[in-house]
Every structure is written in C-alpha cells, then in structure tokens.
Design a protein around this motif. Sequence first.
Motif, PDB file in Angstrom:
ATOM      1  N   PRO A  68      18.649  81.688 -60.700  1.00 30.53           N
ATOM      2  CA  PRO A  68      19.014  81.229 -59.352  1.00 30.53           C
ATOM      3  C   PRO A  68      18.100  81.758 -58.247  1.00 30.53           C
ATOM      4  CG  PRO A  68      20.979  81.816 -60.585  1.00 30.53           C
ATOM      5  CD  PRO A  68      19.815  82.241 -61.421  1.00 30.53           C
ATOM      6  N   TRP A  69      17.714  83.025 -58.299  1.00 34.74           N
ATOM      7  CA  TRP A  69      16.893  83.597 -57.223  1.00 34.74           C
ATOM      8  C   TRP A  69      15.573  82.855 -57.099  1.00 34.74           C
ATOM      9  CZ3 TRP A  69      12.220  85.865 -56.185  1.00 34.74           C
ATOM     10  CH2 TRP A  69      12.119  86.585 -54.977  1.00 34.74           C
ATOM     11  N   LEU A  70      14.929  82.584 -58.238  1.00 36.87           N
ATOM     12  CA  LEU A  70      13.652  81.865 -58.207  1.00 36.87           C
ATOM     13  C   LEU A  70      13.849  80.410 -57.838  1.00 36.87           C
ATOM     14  CD1 LEU A  70      11.511  83.049 -61.259  1.00 36.87           C
ATOM     15  CD2 LEU A  70      10.954  83.258 -58.831  1.00 36.87           C
ATOM     16  N   ASP A  71      14.868  79.781 -58.407  1.00 34.77           N
ATOM     17  CA  ASP A  71      15.059  78.347 -58.188  1.00 34.77           C
ATOM     18  C   ASP A  71      15.358  78.034 -56.731  1.00 34.77           C
ATOM     19  OD1 ASP A  71      15.593  75.627 -59.617  1.00 34.77           O
ATOM     20  OD2 ASP A  71      17.275  75.902 -58.236  1.00 34.77           O
ATOM     21  N   ARG A  72      16.157  78.865 -56.066  1.00 34.64           N
ATOM     22  CA  ARG A  72      16.491  78.605 -54.665  1.00 34.64           C
ATOM     23  C   ARG A  72      15.280  78.752 -53.756  1.00 34.64           C
ATOM     24  NH1 ARG A  72      21.338  81.592 -55.811  1.00 34.64           N
ATOM     25  NH2 ARG A  72      20.365  83.478 -54.951  1.00 34.64           N
ATOM     26  N   ARG A  73      14.304  79.555 -54.173  1.00 34.21           N
ATOM     27  CA  ARG A  73      13.149  79.807 -53.331  1.00 34.21           C
ATOM     28  C   ARG A  73      11.954  78.911 -53.637  1.00 34.21           C
ATOM     29  NH1 ARG A  73      16.522  83.655 -53.466  1.00 34.21           N
ATOM     30  NH2 ARG A  73      16.760  85.092 -51.702  1.00 34.21           N
ATOM     31  N   LEU A  74      11.776  78.549 -54.901  1.00 34.80           N
ATOM     32  CA  LEU A  74      10.641  77.714 -55.273  1.00 34.80           C
ATOM     33  C   LEU A  74      11.044  76.289 -55.638  1.00 34.80           C
ATOM     34  CD1 LEU A  74       8.480  80.193 -57.396  1.00 34.80           C
ATOM     35  CD2 LEU A  74       8.060  79.393 -55.071  1.00 34.80           C
ATOM     36  N   GLY A  75      12.239  76.128 -56.186  1.00 35.74           N
ATOM     37  CA  GLY A  75      12.680  74.797 -56.592  1.00 35.74           C
ATOM     38  C   GLY A  75      12.183  74.459 -57.980  1.00 35.74           C
ATOM     39  N   MET A  76      12.968  73.651 -58.684  1.00 30.51           N
ATOM     40  CA  MET A  76      12.618  73.305 -60.054  1.00 30.51           C
ATOM     41  C   MET A  76      11.332  72.509 -60.124  1.00 30.51           C
ATOM     42  SD  MET A  76      15.107  71.705 -62.992  1.00 30.51           S
ATOM     43  CE  MET A  76      16.402  72.893 -62.680  1.00 30.51           C
ATOM     44  N   ASP A  77      11.032  71.755 -59.073  1.00 29.81           N
ATOM     45  CA  ASP A  77       9.806  70.963 -59.047  1.00 29.81           C
ATOM     46  C   ASP A  77       8.585  71.870 -59.130  1.00 29.81           C
ATOM     47  OD1 ASP A  77       8.148  68.717 -58.759  1.00 29.81           O
ATOM     48  OD2 ASP A  77       8.036  69.019 -56.604  1.00 29.81           O
ATOM     49  N   ARG A  78       8.525  72.899 -58.274  1.00 27.85           N
ATOM     50  CA  ARG A  78       7.382  73.808 -58.286  1.00 27.85           C
ATOM     51  C   ARG A  78       7.373  74.676 -59.538  1.00 27.85           C
ATOM     52  NH1 ARG A  78       8.814  73.177 -53.055  1.00 27.85           N
ATOM     53  NH2 ARG A  78       7.134  72.599 -51.602  1.00 27.85           N
ATOM     54  N   LEU A  79       8.530  75.101 -59.992  1.00 27.81           N
ATOM     55  CA  LEU A  79       8.591  75.892 -61.214  1.00 27.81           C
ATOM     56  C   LEU A  79       8.114  75.079 -62.412  1.00 27.81           C
ATOM     57  CD1 LEU A  79      11.982  77.759 -60.664  1.00 27.81           C
ATOM     58  CD2 LEU A  79       9.698  78.778 -60.698  1.00 27.81           C
ATOM     59  N   THR A  80       8.461  73.792 -62.429  1.00 26.06           N
ATOM     60  CA  THR A  80       8.001  72.915 -63.507  1.00 26.06           C
ATOM     61  C   THR A  80       6.487  72.769 -63.469  1.00 26.06           C
ATOM     62  OG1 THR A  80      10.080  71.681 -63.526  1.00 26.06           O
ATOM     63  CG2 THR A  80       8.170  70.598 -64.471  1.00 26.06           C
ATOM     64  N   SER A  81       5.938  72.630 -62.265  1.00 24.12           N
ATOM     65  CA  SER A  81       4.487  72.513 -62.139  1.00 24.12           C
ATOM     66  C   SER A  81       3.792  73.785 -62.625  1.00 24.12           C
ATOM     67  CB  SER A  81       4.119  72.226 -60.676  1.00 24.12           C
ATOM     68  OG  SER A  81       2.723  72.126 -60.525  1.00 24.12           O
ATOM     69  N   LEU A  82       4.321  74.945 -62.239  1.00 21.27           N
ATOM     70  CA  LEU A  82       3.756  76.209 -62.720  1.00 21.27           C
ATOM     71  C   LEU A  82       3.882  76.324 -64.236  1.00 21.27           C
ATOM     72  CD1 LEU A  82       5.069  78.749 -60.045  1.00 21.27           C
ATOM     73  CD2 LEU A  82       2.686  78.139 -60.470  1.00 21.27           C
ATOM     74  N   HIS A  83       5.033  75.929 -64.751  1.00 15.67           N
ATOM     75  CA  HIS A  83       5.260  75.953 -66.195  1.00 15.67           C
ATOM     76  C   HIS A  83       4.252  75.066 -66.919  1.00 15.67           C
ATOM     77  CE1 HIS A  83       7.467  75.663 -70.013  1.00 15.67           C
ATOM     78  NE2 HIS A  83       7.355  74.360 -69.910  1.00 15.67           N
ATOM     79  N   ARG A  84       3.996  73.900 -66.361  1.00 16.41           N
ATOM     80  CA  ARG A  84       3.055  72.955 -66.976  1.00 16.41           C
ATOM     81  C   ARG A  84       1.651  73.551 -67.040  1.00 16.41           C
ATOM     82  NH1 ARG A  84       1.727  67.493 -67.520  1.00 16.41           N
ATOM     83  NH2 ARG A  84      -0.309  66.911 -66.705  1.00 16.41           N
ATOM     84  N   TRP A  85       1.179  74.103 -65.917  1.00 13.23           N
ATOM     85  CA  TRP A  85      -0.193  74.610 -65.894  1.00 13.23           C
ATOM     86  C   TRP A  85      -0.335  75.902 -66.696  1.00 13.23           C
ATOM     87  CZ3 TRP A  85      -3.864  71.491 -65.072  1.00 13.23           C
ATOM     88  CH2 TRP A  85      -3.687  70.394 -64.210  1.00 13.23           C
ATOM     89  N   THR A  86       0.662  76.769 -66.682  1.00 16.54           N
ATOM     90  CA  THR A  86       0.579  77.946 -67.537  1.00 16.54           C
ATOM     91  C   THR A  86       0.663  77.547 -69.009  1.00 16.54           C
ATOM     92  OG1 THR A  86       2.966  78.311 -67.290  1.00 16.54           O
ATOM     93  CG2 THR A  86       1.504  79.549 -65.838  1.00 16.54           C
ATOM     94  N   GLY A  87       1.373  76.440 -69.290  1.00 16.27           N
ATOM     95  CA  GLY A  87       1.429  75.939 -70.664  1.00 16.27           C
ATOM     96  C   GLY A  87       0.058  75.539 -71.185  1.00 16.27           C
ATOM     97  N   PHE A  88      -0.710  74.848 -70.351  1.00 11.80           N
ATOM     98  CA  PHE A  88      -2.069  74.502 -70.771  1.00 11.80           C
ATOM     99  C   PHE A  88      -2.924  75.758 -70.892  1.00 11.80           C
ATOM    100  CE2 PHE A  88      -0.988  70.253 -68.830  1.00 11.80           C
ATOM    101  CZ  PHE A  88      -0.989  69.579 -70.038  1.00 11.80           C
ATOM    102  N   GLY A  89      -2.655  76.764 -70.038  1.00  6.47           N
ATOM    103  CA  GLY A  89      -3.358  78.038 -70.166  1.00  6.47           C
ATOM    104  C   GLY A  89      -3.059  78.708 -71.495  1.00  6.47           C
ATOM    105  N   VAL A  90      -1.777  78.705 -71.895  1.00  3.22           N
ATOM    106  CA  VAL A  90      -1.381  79.262 -73.190  1.00  3.22           C
ATOM    107  C   VAL A  90      -2.107  78.538 -74.314  1.00  3.22           C
ATOM    108  CG1 VAL A  90       0.531  79.454 -74.817  1.00  3.22           C
ATOM    109  CG2 VAL A  90       0.862  80.113 -72.436  1.00  3.22           C
ATOM    110  N   LEU A  91      -2.138  77.214 -74.243  1.00  2.00           N
ATOM    111  CA  LEU A  91      -2.772  76.417 -75.291  1.00  2.00           C
ATOM    112  C   LEU A  91      -4.246  76.794 -75.453  1.00  2.00           C
ATOM    113  CD1 LEU A  91      -2.434  74.098 -77.313  1.00  2.00           C
ATOM    114  CD2 LEU A  91      -2.978  72.500 -75.466  1.00  2.00           C
ATOM    115  N   TRP A  92      -4.979  76.896 -74.340  1.00  2.00           N
ATOM    116  CA  TRP A  92      -6.409  77.220 -74.419  1.00  2.00           C
ATOM    117  C   TRP A  92      -6.638  78.662 -74.855  1.00  2.00           C
ATOM    118  CZ3 TRP A  92      -9.916  73.732 -74.928  1.00  2.00           C
ATOM    119  CH2 TRP A  92      -9.750  72.471 -74.360  1.00  2.00           C
ATOM    120  N   LEU A  93      -5.802  79.577 -74.403  1.00  2.00           N
ATOM    121  CA  LEU A  93      -5.950  80.973 -74.820  1.00  2.00           C
ATOM    122  C   LEU A  93      -5.696  81.140 -76.317  1.00  2.00           C
ATOM    123  CD1 LEU A  93      -4.249  82.833 -71.825  1.00  2.00           C
ATOM    124  CD2 LEU A  93      -6.640  83.078 -72.549  1.00  2.00           C
ATOM    125  N   LEU A  94      -4.661  80.474 -76.821  1.00  2.00           N
ATOM    126  CA  LEU A  94      -4.370  80.586 -78.249  1.00  2.00           C
ATOM    127  C   LEU A  94      -5.424  79.879 -79.086  1.00  2.00           C
ATOM    128  CD1 LEU A  94      -0.480  80.256 -78.393  1.00  2.00           C
ATOM    129  CD2 LEU A  94      -1.913  82.294 -78.178  1.00  2.00           C
TER     130      LEU A  94
END
Length: 444
Positions: A68-94
């Motif tokens: 809740p603390w993160l979601d109220r401040r960033l919103g699921m839209d921005r968290l999803t975008s961060l999740h997406r780009w860090t996901g591609f980062g994970v893929l390339w690092l692995l």
Amino acid sequence: MTTLSLTRPRVLARTGLCAVLGANGALVTVLFAEAGPSAHPLISVGRLFGLYGALLMAFQLVLVARLPWLDRRLGMDRLTSLHRWTGFGVLWLLLGHMVFIAFGYAGLSGVGPVGELVTLAETTEGVLQAIVAFALILMVGVVSARVARRRLAYETWHFIHLYTYIAVVLAFSHQIAVGSSFVESPFARAYWWALWGGALGAVLLGRVVLPLWRNFRHRLRVSAVVPESDQVVSVYVTGRNLDRLPAKAGQFFIWRFLAKGRWWAANPFSLSAAPDGKSLRLTAKALGDGSASLRHIKPGTRVFAEGPYGAFTTMHQTKQNALLVAGGVGVTPIRALLEEIRGHVVVLYRVNKQDDAVLLRELSDLARSRGAVLHLLTGPVTALDAHGNVLLSPQNLSGLVPDVSDRDVFVCGPPPMTAAVLRSLRELGVPREQVHAERFSLAS
C-alpha cells in the motif's frame, strides 16, 4: 501559488526505491569483491552479472507486491513500468551470466561453450535449475512484449507470469548450491537469505495476507445493480466497517463477484463515487464479457475485492486549484475525485456524442454544488470546435482554462485522448509534477 506539500509523495517513493536498490547494489559488489577472483576473468564477470541479476529479481518482487505505501505514492501504472524494465534488465543480466560462465569454463577446459554448459548442467549441482529458471524468465519476457500482451487475456497473461515465482525459487537454489559469495561467507549467506525472505514476504503480505484480511474484515456484498444506460451499469457494494477501509476517490479495486461462472474473472474497475464509509460504487461500460455481465449480478452476491490501488488521488495535488479531464467511461474516477479535490475545479468531459456522457447529471449537480465549472466536449479527439481548434489542442485548453499552468491536471480516458491531452499540456508548459494520468496497468 504555493504548493500544498513540501515533499511530494511520488518523489519520496522514487528516491527511496533508488536509494534501497543503490545501497544493495553497492553491498553486493563488496560481497563479490570479498569472495575473491575466479579461475578465469570471464567467470568473474559472469558471477557478478548473476549477483546483480539475483538482486534485480528480488527488487522485481517488491515492485509487484502491491504494498500500500508504494502503490499510493507511485501507482500500479508506474510500478508496472518499473517492473517491466527491471524485468528486461534481469533477462539480460542472466543471459550475460550464462554466456560469460560458459565461455570462462570453456577457456579453462578447451571445450566449446555449448558443450561446457551441457557438462556443467550434468555435473554441477544447481546449474540445471539455473538453466530452467532462465528459460522460464525468457518465456515471461516474451509474453510481456507489448505485441504479445495485447493478444492475451489478463487471466492468461497473469497465469504465465506465475512461472516467475518458480524461476525465483530455482535461481535461489542455484545460488545456494554454487554461489561463491553465498557459500563462503556467513555474512553473505545471512544477507541473501534476508533479501530473498524480505522480497517473498512482501509479495505474501501484499498479494495474499492483506486481501484476505480485508475481505474477511469487511465481508463485501452487492447491494444494488443500477443500469445507467443501455451499455453502462453501476454496482453498489456494502460491507462491515467500511469506514476503516483505506480507500480514496480516484482509486480502483480488482473485483471478483463470487457468482456461478464469474468467480474466476478479475476485473479492475475504479470507484465512481468517493468512499463514504457505508458503501462503494463502481460504474462500468460493456466493453468485454466481464463488464457486460455485471448487469446480471444479483444483489446479495459475495464480492472479493483486492485493493484499493492507484495513485490517482488528491494525495498528489500540489496546487490550490485543479483541472479534471475525462473521456468516456474514464469519467468514473474523475467524478469521484470531484467530491474530494480541493480548491476551484474545472472539469472537461469529452465524449463522441452527448448520449455517451455517463453520469452527466450527477457530474453537473456535483459541479454546481461545489462551484466547479463543467465543459462537455462532444466529438472525436480530432474534432474541431466553433473556432476551428481541435477539441483538446493547446489553444482550446488554454482558452477554456487560462490558468491551466497553475493547476494540477488529472486525466483519465481512452489512450488516444489521454495522449492528446498530455501533448497539449507539454506544449502549454504545464510542469510534469502537476500532471497526473494513470492507465491502471496490472503487474503480475
């Protein structure tokens, strides 16, 4: 005008996330250095990539934990975008981890990298798990591409994303078995156990414990189903102790109506009225099977609701006055916001034709009662007004709202309309921190 808050919640949350990730990245680098060099430089590089990949995987779990603390401040839209780009980062690092390790050991043994990778999988504990984990992450990455995402139903996409948790377990088991910084250092072992435990604990708390607790506490049920038009219906939900539910106007829930044939369907719908502690209301247009069947739900039906979610709230208001821009059924969170937002408010409501204006009478009455100005704009996004200006052009916006640059602007509507409004606001020089738009994207 002075701002309403010296520290903006969104800036605070972003800074906190960056600080936490940066501090952990620095600590991982120190642990790697203390473990000492490997037998081949490429192996050292591969191991460092693997450690950073493991750190990003844990960070990804926190981003999708729906805390809740993160979601109220960033919103699921921005968290999803961060999740997406860090996901591609994970893929390339692995991928880098696997390639450098294979080439490093191949350089020591004189065998080709593919053959060496097969040998490692057959002879070294934990390597086969790592290969399977990478394959699962690659599959999830493929379905996360925008082209694939548009073709998949949310439930299918969500089910495939659950394989990420299997990948996390396999990757951690690989790290336990062969990770040099894990195996050789008691402090490193404690750190990685705490990191993975904290990340998985965050997911368990945000995705399982909180939803179960809130639904047990509030016992939600449908109290009424009211058709607003041929295609639009409002559903009223009541329950116990709703005054203790931390919901705000502009937020949304992921609703499951526990009726025959519907319990498995999860649909995100915004609140169309500010929570009053007695009931919740959602209003939806028949755009798909889930929303179309809402009018057939019977009063008394049990409801399982996850949320509230979203940062599209007055928490992020920085100016004394506001402009609310709605398009189509996107008026639902705008109508709720109009009840709570501070200062003088101008509302722009764009629809293709006046018959499409959902909740217009309510919106008009509410605007009149609180001294707000309401403009109904009819026609496509590219339509022209009486002066030859596009409805949502910079010229028209500045004409309707001359002090727009000194207002917070909340925008909710179809993607083409939202994009047009955001372009116009940029041309008018409205600061980014005063513009609030959320697409309510769902992370896995």
